[in-house]
Design a protein around this motif. Sequence first.
Motif, mmCIF file in Angstrom:
data_model
loop_
_atom_site.group_PDB
_atom_site.id
_atom_site.type_symbol
_atom_site.label_atom_id
_atom_site.label_comp_id
_atom_site.label_asym_id
_atom_site.label_seq_id
_atom_site.Cartn_x
_atom_site.Cartn_y
_atom_site.Cartn_z
ATOM 1 N N ALA A 1 -3.979 22.236 74.332
ATOM 2 C CA ALA A 1 -3.529 22.156 72.938
ATOM 3 C C ALA A 1 -3.551 23.553 72.333
ATOM 4 C CB ALA A 1 -4.436 21.221 72.144
ATOM 5 N N THR A 2 -2.718 23.769 71.332
ATOM 6 C CA THR A 2 -2.695 25.032 70.604
ATOM 7 C C THR A 2 -2.148 24.774 69.203
ATOM 8 O OG1 THR A 2 -2.110 27.382 70.771
ATOM 9 C CG2 THR A 2 -0.374 25.778 71.329
ATOM 10 N N TYR A 3 -2.014 25.812 68.428
ATOM 11 C CA TYR A 3 -1.489 25.718 67.071
ATOM 12 C C TYR A 3 -0.202 26.535 66.961
ATOM 13 C CZ TYR A 3 -6.076 23.894 65.905
ATOM 14 O OH TYR A 3 -7.217 23.124 65.851
ATOM 15 N N PRO A 4 0.710 26.128 66.095
ATOM 16 C CA PRO A 4 1.942 26.905 65.915
ATOM 17 C C PRO A 4 1.670 28.362 65.552
ATOM 18 C CG PRO A 4 2.169 24.775 64.855
ATOM 19 C CD PRO A 4 0.728 24.892 65.288
ATOM 20 N N SER A 5 0.637 28.625 64.787
ATOM 21 C CA SER A 5 0.334 30.006 64.408
ATOM 22 C C SER A 5 -0.025 30.855 65.631
ATOM 23 C CB SER A 5 -0.807 30.044 63.392
ATOM 24 O OG SER A 5 -1.966 29.432 63.925
ATOM 25 N N ILE A 6 -0.698 30.269 66.601
ATOM 26 C CA ILE A 6 -1.041 30.989 67.836
ATOM 27 C C ILE A 6 0.216 31.242 68.651
ATOM 28 C CG2 ILE A 6 -2.288 30.821 70.024
ATOM 29 C CD1 ILE A 6 -4.475 29.304 68.473
ATOM 30 N N LEU A 7 1.102 30.254 68.727
ATOM 31 C CA LEU A 7 2.376 30.435 69.423
ATOM 32 C C LEU A 7 3.177 31.559 68.785
ATOM 33 C CD1 LEU A 7 4.656 29.723 71.374
ATOM 34 C CD2 LEU A 7 5.259 27.824 69.828
ATOM 35 N N ALA A 8 3.280 31.558 67.464
ATOM 36 C CA ALA A 8 4.025 32.618 66.765
ATOM 37 C C ALA A 8 3.399 33.981 67.037
ATOM 38 C CB ALA A 8 4.058 32.335 65.265
ATOM 39 N N GLU A 9 2.093 34.059 67.009
ATOM 40 C CA GLU A 9 1.395 35.320 67.281
ATOM 41 C C GLU A 9 1.698 35.812 68.705
ATOM 42 O OE1 GLU A 9 -3.215 36.761 67.659
ATOM 43 O OE2 GLU A 9 -2.734 35.283 66.122
ATOM 44 N N ALA A 10 1.740 34.904 69.661
ATOM 45 C CA ALA A 10 2.052 35.271 71.044
ATOM 46 C C ALA A 10 3.490 35.782 71.171
ATOM 47 C CB ALA A 10 1.830 34.072 71.971
ATOM 48 N N ILE A 11 4.414 35.160 70.461
ATOM 49 C CA ILE A 11 5.811 35.629 70.486
ATOM 50 C C ILE A 11 5.896 37.034 69.914
ATOM 51 C CG2 ILE A 11 8.125 35.251 69.549
ATOM 52 C CD1 ILE A 11 7.433 32.191 69.651
ATOM 53 N N TYR A 12 5.226 37.268 68.793
ATOM 54 C CA TYR A 12 5.221 38.615 68.214
ATOM 55 C C TYR A 12 4.579 39.629 69.158
ATOM 56 C CZ TYR A 12 6.944 37.042 63.689
ATOM 57 O OH TYR A 12 7.725 36.530 62.679
ATOM 58 N N TRP A 13 3.542 39.227 69.882
ATOM 59 C CA TRP A 13 2.902 40.121 70.846
ATOM 60 C C TRP A 13 3.913 40.517 71.925
ATOM 61 C CZ3 TRP A 13 1.844 40.062 76.082
ATOM 62 C CH2 TRP A 13 0.971 41.049 76.528
ATOM 63 N N CYS A 14 4.669 39.536 72.416
ATOM 64 C CA CYS A 14 5.693 39.824 73.435
ATOM 65 C C CYS A 14 6.745 40.791 72.885
ATOM 66 C CB CYS A 14 6.356 38.530 73.893
ATOM 67 S SG CYS A 14 5.259 37.442 74.826
ATOM 68 N N ILE A 15 7.148 40.594 71.649
ATOM 69 C CA ILE A 15 8.129 41.484 71.022
ATOM 70 C C ILE A 15 7.554 42.900 70.920
ATOM 71 C CG2 ILE A 15 9.333 42.012 68.860
ATOM 72 C CD1 ILE A 15 9.522 38.900 68.469
ATOM 73 N N ILE B 1 6.282 40.468 85.380
ATOM 74 C CA ILE B 1 5.979 39.148 84.839
ATOM 75 C C ILE B 1 4.618 39.208 84.137
ATOM 76 C CG2 ILE B 1 5.603 36.710 85.380
ATOM 77 C CD1 ILE B 1 8.450 37.698 86.054
ATOM 78 N N PHE B 2 4.556 38.655 82.935
ATOM 79 C CA PHE B 2 3.316 38.570 82.173
ATOM 80 C C PHE B 2 3.052 37.113 81.835
ATOM 81 C CE2 PHE B 2 5.149 42.679 81.416
ATOM 82 C CZ PHE B 2 4.067 43.547 81.401
ATOM 83 N N ALA B 3 1.843 36.659 82.036
ATOM 84 C CA ALA B 3 1.446 35.312 81.622
ATOM 85 C C ALA B 3 0.697 35.444 80.304
ATOM 86 C CB ALA B 3 0.557 34.664 82.671
ATOM 87 N N VAL B 4 1.216 34.814 79.273
ATOM 88 C CA VAL B 4 0.591 34.851 77.956
ATOM 89 C C VAL B 4 0.100 33.437 77.671
ATOM 90 C CG1 VAL B 4 0.927 35.391 75.516
ATOM 91 C CG2 VAL B 4 2.180 36.692 77.265
ATOM 92 N N LYS B 5 -1.178 33.236 77.836
ATOM 93 C CA LYS B 5 -1.739 31.891 77.700
ATOM 94 C C LYS B 5 -2.156 31.635 76.260
ATOM 95 C CE LYS B 5 -2.992 31.568 82.455
ATOM 96 N NZ LYS B 5 -3.820 30.877 83.411
ATOM 97 N N ILE B 6 -1.729 30.495 75.739
ATOM 98 C CA ILE B 6 -2.029 30.146 74.346
ATOM 99 C C ILE B 6 -2.717 28.793 74.222
ATOM 100 C CG2 ILE B 6 -0.126 31.542 73.456
ATOM 101 C CD1 ILE B 6 1.423 28.886 73.052
ATOM 102 N N PHE B 7 -2.904 28.093 75.342
ATOM 103 C CA PHE B 7 -3.479 26.752 75.290
ATOM 104 C C PHE B 7 -4.970 26.769 75.593
ATOM 105 C CE2 PHE B 7 1.004 26.124 76.253
ATOM 106 C CZ PHE B 7 1.347 25.208 75.273
ATOM 107 N N ASP B 8 -5.719 25.866 74.962
ATOM 108 C CA ASP B 8 -7.144 25.747 75.255
ATOM 109 C C ASP B 8 -7.340 24.812 76.449
ATOM 110 O OD1 ASP B 8 -6.910 23.122 74.294
ATOM 111 O OD2 ASP B 8 -7.851 23.564 72.371
ATOM 112 N N GLU B 9 -8.582 24.477 76.731
ATOM 113 C CA GLU B 9 -8.885 23.634 77.907
ATOM 114 C C GLU B 9 -8.303 22.229 77.790
ATOM 115 O OE1 GLU B 9 -11.931 23.345 74.836
ATOM 116 O OE2 GLU B 9 -11.318 25.080 75.972
ATOM 117 N N LYS B 10 -7.939 21.808 76.587
ATOM 118 C CA LYS B 10 -7.332 20.489 76.387
ATOM 119 C C LYS B 10 -5.807 20.572 76.370
ATOM 120 C CE LYS B 10 -11.220 18.793 73.705
ATOM 121 N NZ LYS B 10 -11.687 18.334 72.412
#
Length: 69
Positions: A31-45, A20-29
């Motif tokens: 919130a995040t951006y779609p570009s960060i989400l896409a980057e995280a998905i590519y990292w997982c791939i 199991i890997f936790a890939v955190k993309i949210f800030d302290e609020k």
Amino acid sequence: MGHGTAVIAVLKYLLSDARIFAVKIFDEKLATYPSILAEAIYWCINEKMNIVNLSLGVARDDKKVREAC
């Protein structure tokens, strides 16, 4: 314990040998951006992950996220 943690607990129960890997993309609020989400998905791939659980919601369709998926 949030939704993502609960989902992982079920997966770990069913697939005890799973890594199991936790890939955190949210800030302290939380919130995040779609570009960060896409980057995280590519990292997982790139890391050859077989399953990517996205315990989140998005407000609108985003081309980068759709392409990553």
